[in-house]
Motif scaffolding. Structure first.
Motif, PDB file in Angstrom:
ATOM      1  N   ILE A  60       0.812  -1.216   0.000  1.00 17.76           N
ATOM      2  CA  ILE A  60       0.000   0.000   0.000  1.00 17.76           C
ATOM      3  C   ILE A  60       0.846   1.268   0.000  1.00 17.76           C
ATOM      4  O   ILE A  60       0.425   2.316  -0.475  1.00 17.76           O
ATOM      5  CB  ILE A  60      -0.970   0.002   1.212  1.00 17.76           C
ATOM      6  CG1 ILE A  60      -2.000   1.130   1.076  1.00 17.76           C
ATOM      7  CG2 ILE A  60      -0.209   0.112   2.520  1.00 17.76           C
ATOM      8  CD1 ILE A  60      -3.061   1.109   2.134  1.00 17.76           C
ATOM      9  N   ASP A  97      -6.951   8.312   9.939  1.00 17.68           N
ATOM     10  CA  ASP A  97      -6.405   7.914   8.643  1.00 17.68           C
ATOM     11  C   ASP A  97      -6.888   6.524   8.237  1.00 17.68           C
ATOM     12  O   ASP A  97      -7.222   6.285   7.067  1.00 17.68           O
ATOM     13  CB  ASP A  97      -4.881   7.933   8.681  1.00 17.68           C
ATOM     14  CG  ASP A  97      -4.303   9.329   8.523  1.00 17.68           C
ATOM     15  OD1 ASP A  97      -5.063  10.302   8.673  1.00 17.68           O
ATOM     16  OD2 ASP A  97      -3.101   9.441   8.253  1.00 17.68           O
ATOM     17  N   GLU A  98      -6.906   5.587   9.208  1.00 14.97           N
ATOM     18  CA  GLU A  98      -7.382   4.237   8.913  1.00 14.97           C
ATOM     19  C   GLU A  98      -8.863   4.245   8.562  1.00 14.97           C
ATOM     20  O   GLU A  98      -9.304   3.538   7.654  1.00 14.97           O
ATOM     21  CB  GLU A  98      -7.117   3.314  10.105  1.00 14.97           C
ATOM     22  CG  GLU A  98      -5.656   2.990  10.331  1.00 14.97           C
ATOM     23  CD  GLU A  98      -5.087   2.040   9.289  1.00 14.97           C
ATOM     24  OE1 GLU A  98      -5.882   1.324   8.642  1.00 14.97           O
ATOM     25  OE2 GLU A  98      -3.864   2.016   9.118  1.00 14.97           O
ATOM     26  N   ASP A 105     -10.490   6.728   7.238  1.00 13.66           N
ATOM     27  CA  ASP A 105     -10.614   7.343   5.915  1.00 13.66           C
ATOM     28  C   ASP A 105     -10.191   6.364   4.819  1.00 13.66           C
ATOM     29  O   ASP A 105     -10.774   6.340   3.731  1.00 13.66           O
ATOM     30  CB  ASP A 105      -9.762   8.613   5.843  1.00 13.66           C
ATOM     31  CG  ASP A 105     -10.323   9.738   6.703  1.00 13.66           C
ATOM     32  OD1 ASP A 105     -11.506   9.650   7.098  1.00 13.66           O
ATOM     33  OD2 ASP A 105      -9.579  10.695   6.981  1.00 13.66           O
ATOM     34  N   HIS A 106      -9.181   5.560   5.120  1.00 18.60           N
ATOM     35  CA  HIS A 106      -8.760   4.549   4.142  1.00 18.60           C
ATOM     36  C   HIS A 106      -9.887   3.549   3.895  1.00 18.60           C
ATOM     37  O   HIS A 106     -10.147   3.163   2.749  1.00 18.60           O
ATOM     38  CB  HIS A 106      -7.512   3.821   4.640  1.00 18.60           C
ATOM     39  CG  HIS A 106      -7.089   2.685   3.768  1.00 18.60           C
ATOM     40  ND1 HIS A 106      -6.703   2.842   2.464  1.00 18.60           N
ATOM     41  CD2 HIS A 106      -7.018   1.343   4.016  1.00 18.60           C
ATOM     42  CE1 HIS A 106      -6.397   1.671   1.932  1.00 18.60           C
ATOM     43  NE2 HIS A 106      -6.593   0.731   2.849  1.00 18.60           N
TER      44      HIS A 106
END
Length: 444
Positions: free
Chosen positions: A27, A319-320, A322-323
């Protein structure tokens, strides 16, 4: 992801081969040398660096970034490994956006931190791929230490103890060493055999023997270990999984998210893995996100994370989250499962809306249902059994100082120990610090 033809229900082979290769590729590939130099040049090299304070392993971040900027990534790697021997994996899985990068002065001033995590990966990969181990053992002490658990905490403790000159035997219940690094993280964060390669690289220090297929209560007894070794480190993690406590939990295709992730991690051919058309993951942490995202990448049409509290209470980083939404996962907040509905196997999950007030969480009388042919539980893990004679605190092994338990000569570190956050980087720090305390204790 392509518009491949989906098969109904829980099935394998939903996608074309190219889709699997793309979906489960790296990723965040390693920076190229020029990219690393440019990224390193953004660092202010703060004297009282807040990023270093925010790092659970206290890596000298300004120093290793300066070493990258001067073209010596191998020296940077040694700086990292001196504090965090699993710095390669931590560079891939550590929530830097909540730790060092959140504290970065550039983040405060500009909203764009120095890419500390990617720079750490650049440095550590450079040294590891060269096959170099930067440390040597001290003169042998004649002391023997047992470490139970070959996850991040256990491996960190074992390496530091071996480096100090002690002989170490690491016992682990699984067929491979590595713990959550090997079995418990999303495949796209550390694709291929990186976790296994990292263990082999770590063992180059010498003085460490790993015995698989042994755990407390199954081939090992704490009393016997205390008799046979000068010290014992318990780094057994949290093998138990919390129950939903909802009607229908025992129906088919209701599974533990950690088991799903472990199976996925160990299967090189992702096309052989079963996944539902409509997947519901219950929980709000990293395990929930990893299970949900990978379900989507395997070809599930509809994937929903259901969490009982608000977005700000989720332990998975922003962030996770949003991922997850970026790959098509839907996240529902303030909902709790009350029933899994089905005829032999799950077909729907019934939820109640929740209110998170001063007096705690309350379920409303208003409910709704989601289609679900596969339901995954990711609502926290627990200590499996109670190690002999050890005091517990909050469902974990009670420790004081740097991991001392209520039993003399026995230390605990990592997720199984009370205190710290359940993060890989925290486990590494606790294992290292327990080893230092054991060394001081053994050598008087």
């Amino acid at each position: 992801m392509s518009n491949s033809q989906f098969t109904p229900g829980v099935a394998s082979g939903r996608l074309a081969a190219d889709d699997y290769a793309r979906n489960f590729g790296d990723i965040a590939p390693r920076l190229e040398p020029h990219e690393a130099r440019v990224a390193a040049d953004r660092c202010y090299f703060c004297h009282d660096a807040p990023c270093m304070t925010a790092c659970p392993t206290s890596i000298d971040i300004p120093l290793f970034i300066r070493q990258i900027s001067t073209g010596t990534p191998e020296a940077a790697a040694r700086t990292i490994f001196s504090q965090n021997i699993l710095g390669g994996m931590c560079a891939r899985v550590c929530p830097t956006e909540q730790l060092c990068e959140e504290a970065c002065v550039r983040e405060t001033a500009e909203g764009k931190p120095v890419e500390i995590g990617r720079l750490q990966r650049y440095a550590t990969d450079s040294l590891m791929e060269a096959g170099v181990h930067p440390f040597a053992r001290a003169e042998q002490t004649g002391k023997k230490v047992a470490v139970v658990g070959a996850g991040p905490a256990g491996l960190s403790a074992a390496h530091r103890l071996a480096m100090k000159g002690h002989d170490v035997v690491v016992y682990d219940a699984r067929a491979k060493a590595g713990g959550l690094n090997e079995y418990g993280i999303a495949s796209y964060k550390a694709p291929g055999s990186f976790a296994a390669n990292e263990v082999q690289w770590l063992l180059k220090i010498g003085g460490i023997r790993i015995e698989n297929g042994k755990s407390l209560g199954d081939g090992l007894a704490l009393d016997s270990l205390k008799q046979d070794f000068d010290a014992v480190v318990l780094a057994v993690g949290l093998a138990g999984v919390n129950a939903l406590r909802a009607e229908g939990e025992g129906l088919g295709n209701v599974l533990n998210a950690v088991d799903f992730i472990a199976e996925l991690r160990q299967q090189p051919d992702k096309a052989k893995l079963n996944v539902g058309r409509d997947v519901v993951v219950i929980g709000g942490g990293m395990t929930a996100v990893d299970a949900a995202v990978q379900s989507k990448l395997l070809g599930a049409e509809n994937v929903t994370i259901a969490y009982r509290r608000g977005r700000e209470k989720m332990s998975a980083s922003t962030d996770e989250q949003d991922h997850a939404t970026g790959v098509g996962v839907r996240i529902l907040h303030n909902v709790a499962p009350v029933r899994v509905v089905g005829n032999g196997a799950a077909q729907e999950v019934e939820f109640a809306y929740t209110e998170d007030g001063p007096s705690g969480l309350k379920l409303s009388s208003e409910t709704f249902r989601l289609k679900a042919d596969q339901v995954m539980k990711a609502i926290g893990q627990t200590l499996s059994g109670q190690p002999e004679g050890l005091k517990l605190e909050g469902g974990k092994i009670a420790v004081t100082g740097t991991g001392r338990t209520s039993v003399p000569g026995v230390w605990a570190a990592g997720d199984c120990a009370s205190g710290g956050e359940d993060l890989t980087v925290t486990a590494v720090a606790e294992g290292r610090d327990a080893a230092e305390d054991i060394h001081a204790s053994l050598m008087g």
